[in-house]
Design a protein around this motif. Structure first.
Motif, short mmCIF file in Angstrom:
data_model
loop_
_atom_site.label_atom_id
_atom_site.label_comp_id
_atom_site.label_asym_id
_atom_site.label_seq_id
_atom_site.Cartn_x
_atom_site.Cartn_y
_atom_site.Cartn_z
N ILE A 137 0.84 -1.20 0.00
CA ILE A 137 0.00 0.00 0.00
C ILE A 137 0.87 1.25 0.00
CG2 ILE A 137 -1.71 1.32 1.30
CD1 ILE A 137 -2.67 -1.43 2.44
N ALA A 138 1.87 1.28 0.90
CA ALA A 138 2.76 2.44 0.98
C ALA A 138 3.52 2.65 -0.32
CB ALA A 138 3.72 2.27 2.15
N SER A 139 3.97 1.57 -0.93
CA SER A 139 4.72 1.68 -2.19
C SER A 139 3.85 2.22 -3.31
CB SER A 139 5.28 0.31 -2.58
OG SER A 139 6.23 -0.14 -1.64
N ARG A 140 2.60 1.81 -3.35
CA ARG A 140 1.69 2.32 -4.39
C ARG A 140 1.48 3.83 -4.22
NH1 ARG A 140 -1.88 -0.03 -7.79
NH2 ARG A 140 -1.60 -2.07 -6.77
N ILE A 141 1.28 4.26 -2.99
CA ILE A 141 1.09 5.69 -2.72
C ILE A 141 2.32 6.48 -3.14
CG2 ILE A 141 0.80 7.41 -0.90
CD1 ILE A 141 -0.89 5.24 0.60
N ARG A 142 3.51 5.98 -2.78
CA ARG A 142 4.73 6.70 -3.12
C ARG A 142 4.95 6.75 -4.62
NH1 ARG A 142 5.22 10.38 -0.85
NH2 ARG A 142 6.77 10.78 -2.43
N ARG A 143 4.69 5.64 -5.30
CA ARG A 143 4.92 5.61 -6.75
C ARG A 143 4.05 6.65 -7.45
NH1 ARG A 143 1.92 3.27 -10.48
NH2 ARG A 143 0.89 1.84 -9.03
N LEU A 144 2.79 6.71 -7.08
CA LEU A 144 1.88 7.66 -7.73
C LEU A 144 2.20 9.10 -7.34
CD1 LEU A 144 -1.41 5.63 -7.38
CD2 LEU A 144 -0.25 6.20 -9.50
N SER A 145 2.60 9.30 -6.09
CA SER A 145 2.99 10.64 -5.64
C SER A 145 4.18 11.15 -6.45
CB SER A 145 3.34 10.62 -4.15
OG SER A 145 3.85 11.87 -3.73
N ASP A 146 5.16 10.30 -6.67
CA ASP A 146 6.34 10.69 -7.43
C ASP A 146 6.02 10.89 -8.91
OD1 ASP A 146 7.84 10.58 -5.11
OD2 ASP A 146 8.56 8.53 -5.48
N GLU A 147 5.20 9.97 -9.47
CA GLU A 147 4.85 10.07 -10.89
C GLU A 147 4.07 11.34 -11.18
OE1 GLU A 147 2.72 6.61 -12.07
OE2 GLU A 147 4.48 5.29 -12.01
N LYS A 148 3.11 11.67 -10.32
CA LYS A 148 2.22 12.81 -10.55
C LYS A 148 2.75 14.10 -9.94
CE LYS A 148 -0.96 10.02 -12.31
NZ LYS A 148 -1.41 10.09 -13.73
N ASN A 149 3.84 13.99 -9.17
CA ASN A 149 4.39 15.15 -8.48
C ASN A 149 3.33 15.80 -7.58
OD1 ASN A 149 6.41 16.96 -7.74
ND2 ASN A 149 5.88 18.40 -9.37
N VAL A 150 2.64 14.95 -6.80
CA VAL A 150 1.58 15.40 -5.89
C VAL A 150 2.00 15.07 -4.46
CG1 VAL A 150 -0.82 15.05 -5.15
CG2 VAL A 150 -0.26 15.11 -7.59
N PRO A 151 2.08 16.07 -3.58
CA PRO A 151 2.47 15.78 -2.19
C PRO A 151 1.39 15.00 -1.44
CG PRO A 151 1.80 18.07 -2.43
CD PRO A 151 1.83 17.50 -3.81
N VAL A 152 1.83 14.26 -0.45
CA VAL A 152 0.91 13.44 0.36
C VAL A 152 1.05 13.85 1.82
CG1 VAL A 152 0.28 11.11 1.09
CG2 VAL A 152 1.08 11.51 -1.25
N HIS A 153 -0.07 14.05 2.49
CA HIS A 153 -0.10 14.39 3.91
C HIS A 153 -0.86 13.29 4.65
CE1 HIS A 153 1.25 18.62 3.46
NE2 HIS A 153 0.69 18.50 2.25
#
Length: 264
Positions: free
Chosen positions: A68-84
């Protein structure tokens, strides 16, 4: 009639994903299979200003936590969207692993964080069976097939094997925390012995970034007009009609045991 004016700026949007409950494979609890559509949808909605995770989890499966954490990080990096990440009651063990997927972790004063460790627990019934004259008959092809059989006395070999499995899992968890929190972690503190801390202390130790709640913090960061868009998992047909009562009861019992460790 409402007329959309294309030249007017749209308010920033922050999809909100609730990660509530124990982490477990299959159709129960939090798992990558069930959350994948929700996470993908959060990052696919145009260009969100950020994605927010609302976490309330006592932990569970290391593998599912990692997926789950890896999926969130991958998409955050790909889309350049910060996560809180916003921790409610608990982000412990695998729940804290999920929190580390965020760029910033926010807590309540009373939130519980940590438990950076790995556990294997079970029961043994060997003496009970012997007392009642019950004989356990096991036939295997493969020396390790009856490994950790709860109906046989625990052997030193079994204990050694379990510890050999737990140690690398613990190291993987530690590596995840260090990679995500980096220099924010307090020096000279033993953060990886499975202790837990309340919100303010977790901030002091570098396990979180501050005390804050979802709506006010998002308004502070992205403006008063920010739109919070809750996203959630869809229940399967069987669950919606209550046809998985037996499985649900077992899952509830297991989850209650996890929550009980934190007095909840």
């Amino acid at each position: 009639m409402r007329i959309a004016l294309p030249f007017l700026p749209k308010p920033p949007v922050v999809p909100v994903i609730r990660l509530q409950g124990a982490i477990a494979p299959g159709g129960r609890g939090l798992n990558d299979q069930g959350l994948a559509p929700v996470i993908e949808r959060a990052f696919a909605r145009g260009k969100p200003a950020a994605v927010a995770l609302v976490i309330n989890s006592p932990g569970g499966s290391p593998a599912q936590s990692s997926l789950i954490a890896s999926r969130i990080r991958r998409l955050s990096d790909e889309k350049n969207v910060p996560v809180h990440a916003f921790v409610e009651d608990v982000a412990a063990s695998g729940g804290y692993w999920l929190a580390t997927a965020a760029d910033r972790i926010w807590v309540d004063e009373s939130s519980i964080l940590g438990s950076i460790g790995v556990i294997s627990a079970g029961f043994g019934f060997a003496e009970l069976m012997e007392r009642h004259g019950i004989e356990r008959r096991v036939h295997t092809a493969g020396r390790s097939k009856s490994f950790a059989d709860p109906f046989r006395p625990q052997s030193e070999e079994d204990v050694a094997r379990i510890r050999a499995l737990l140690a690398p899992l613990h190291e993987t968890f530690i590596a995840q925390v260090k990679a995500r929190r980096g220099t924010r972690l307090a020096e000279g503190e033993d953060l990886f012995n499975a202790d837990i801390w309340l919100g303010r202390r977790a901030v002091e130790l570098g396990l979180a970034d501050g005390v804050a709640h979802l709506a006010p913090k998002m308004k502070e960061l992205y403006g008063e007009k920010v739109r919070l868009m809750p996203l959630g998992q869809k229940k399967g047909l069987l669950r919606r009609f209550g046809l998985a009562a037996g499985e649900a009861a077992l899952a509830t019992f297991e989850e209650r045991a996890l929550w009980a460790r934190y007095g909840l």
